[in-house]
Design an enzyme around this catalytic site. Structure first.
Site, mmCIF file in Angstrom:
data_model
loop_
_atom_site.group_PDB
_atom_site.id
_atom_site.type_symbol
_atom_site.label_atom_id
_atom_site.label_comp_id
_atom_site.label_asym_id
_atom_site.label_seq_id
_atom_site.Cartn_x
_atom_site.Cartn_y
_atom_site.Cartn_z
ATOM 1 N N GLU A 124 0.818 -1.210 0.000
ATOM 2 C CA GLU A 124 0.000 0.000 0.000
ATOM 3 C C GLU A 124 0.859 1.271 0.000
ATOM 4 O O GLU A 124 0.369 2.344 -0.313
ATOM 5 C CB GLU A 124 -0.935 0.001 1.225
ATOM 6 C CG GLU A 124 -2.024 -1.047 1.122
ATOM 7 C CD GLU A 124 -2.725 -1.323 2.446
ATOM 8 O OE1 GLU A 124 -3.905 -1.670 2.406
ATOM 9 O OE2 GLU A 124 -2.101 -1.208 3.504
ATOM 10 N N GLU B 43 -7.891 -1.656 11.427
ATOM 11 C CA GLU B 43 -6.945 -0.811 12.171
ATOM 12 C C GLU B 43 -7.464 0.577 12.565
ATOM 13 O O GLU B 43 -7.079 1.119 13.617
ATOM 14 C CB GLU B 43 -5.649 -0.573 11.340
ATOM 15 C CG GLU B 43 -4.853 -1.802 10.996
ATOM 16 C CD GLU B 43 -5.374 -2.514 9.736
ATOM 17 O OE1 GLU B 43 -6.114 -1.873 8.944
ATOM 18 O OE2 GLU B 43 -5.057 -3.694 9.555
ATOM 19 N N ASP C 179 -13.012 -4.956 -1.740
ATOM 20 C CA ASP C 179 -13.948 -6.093 -1.785
ATOM 21 C C ASP C 179 -15.232 -5.667 -1.112
ATOM 22 O O ASP C 179 -15.335 -4.575 -0.573
ATOM 23 C CB ASP C 179 -13.323 -7.293 -1.057
ATOM 24 C CG ASP C 179 -13.005 -6.974 0.398
ATOM 25 O OD1 ASP C 179 -13.901 -7.131 1.232
ATOM 26 O OD2 ASP C 179 -11.875 -6.527 0.700
HETATM 27 N N1 ADE Z 1 -9.664 -4.905 4.487
HETATM 28 C C1 ADE Z 1 -10.006 -5.062 3.195
HETATM 29 N N2 ADE Z 1 -11.085 -5.852 3.071
HETATM 30 C C2 ADE Z 1 -11.420 -6.220 4.324
HETATM 31 C C3 ADE Z 1 -12.434 -7.033 4.845
HETATM 32 N N3 ADE Z 1 -13.296 -7.654 4.051
HETATM 33 N N4 ADE Z 1 -12.487 -7.205 6.202
HETATM 34 C C4 ADE Z 1 -11.588 -6.591 6.999
HETATM 35 N N5 ADE Z 1 -10.615 -5.804 6.558
HETATM 36 C C5 ADE Z 1 -10.522 -5.620 5.228
#
Ligand code: ADE
Length: 248
Positions: free
Chosen positions: A16, A190, A213
């Site tokens: 990242e 986080e 996602d």
């Molecule tokens: N970071 C990116 N996608 C995530 C997810 N589905 N759950 C927790 N942290 C994430």
């Protein structure tokens, strides 16, 4: 010569920050607390780059080090998240206005989601810094991202020590939060921890997350590739625009 207190830029994963590292001038690496902290300048702006690693404790440790050891004047988190709000699609961006821990539950001693002994469930992003980050995201993504049109949303981000990877799990998490009066747009691991550490120290905090996602059954499938190909580019564009606006 006095050196201005640096802006801290924090991400969970190395991928990242890949692009950002390449732009850093006068770079100097200082190892501390088992992590690497990179001091330098972005567009003339003094910065310190660090990786939080994954999860709330790791992120809190890194945030504390940034503030106590490196004198960070402000902390900005840039990373990825699962989209859980209506209309929050993969490739969009969410700028956090507030941060809640979805796995905080000391009930019946304290209301669900409340961080014990603080009286608070939501830790807000710093208003001026969040406004600057929002503007930087809008400028950076005005022509869309690698996946085409990228909407920039602002709202609540929920954090917890779980990668949310199931439609049902995600639905329960969101409906439970909504029942308590909190409507998250995105879920990650986080932000709320860093927001709490920053609040303890009175240090302004803001966060931007690219949606990798939908926190559903396929959340893990494209995650690594997305982080490498898309999220690093978004982070580079948004933080560059932010550093530029802060330097003016
Ligand atoms: N970071 C990116 N996608 C995530 C997810 N589905 N759950 C927790 N942290 C994430």
């Amino acid at each position: 010569m006095t050196v201005a207190a640096p802006l801290a830029i924090l991400s969970a994963l190395g991928e990242e920050q890949q692009g950002l590292m390449g732009e850093l001038t006068d770079a100097q690496c200082i190892p501390y607390a088992g992590r690497e902290f990179w001091l330098g300048r972005l567009h003339g702006q003094p910065v310190v780059l660090a990786l939080s690693r994954i999860g709330k404790v790791a992120a809190a440790t890194t945030a504390s080090a940034l503030i106590e050891r490196f004198g960070a004047s402000r902390v900005v988190f840039t990373g990825v998240a699962g989209g859980v709000g209506d209309g929050v699609h993969v490739g969009d961006v969410v700028v956090g206005t507030g941060f809640v821990q979805h796995d905080m539950d000391a009930s019946p001693l304290f209301p669900r989601y409340q961080v014990p002994l603080t009286g608070r469930s939501v830790f807000d992003g710093d208003t001026p810094l969040t406004a600057q980050l929002l503007q930087a995201a809008q400028v950076a993504l005005a022509d869309g991202g690698p996946l085409g049109k990228a909407c920039v949303h602002q709202g609540l981000i929920a954090s917890g020590d779980r990668f949310v990877n199931g439609r049902e799990e995600s639905a329960v998490l969101v409906s439970s939060l909504r029942a308590a009066g909190y409507a998250p747009l995105a879920v990650e691991m986080e932000g709320a921890a860093v927001a709490q550490v920053c609040a303890d120290h009175g240090v302004p905090f803001a966060a931007v997350r690219t949606i990798s996602d939908r926190a559903d059954d396929t959340a893990h499938v494209d995650f690594p590739q997305f982080v490498k190909d898309v999220a690093s580019l978004y982070a580079l564009r948004i933080v560059t625009a932010l550093a530029y606006s802060l330097s003016k």
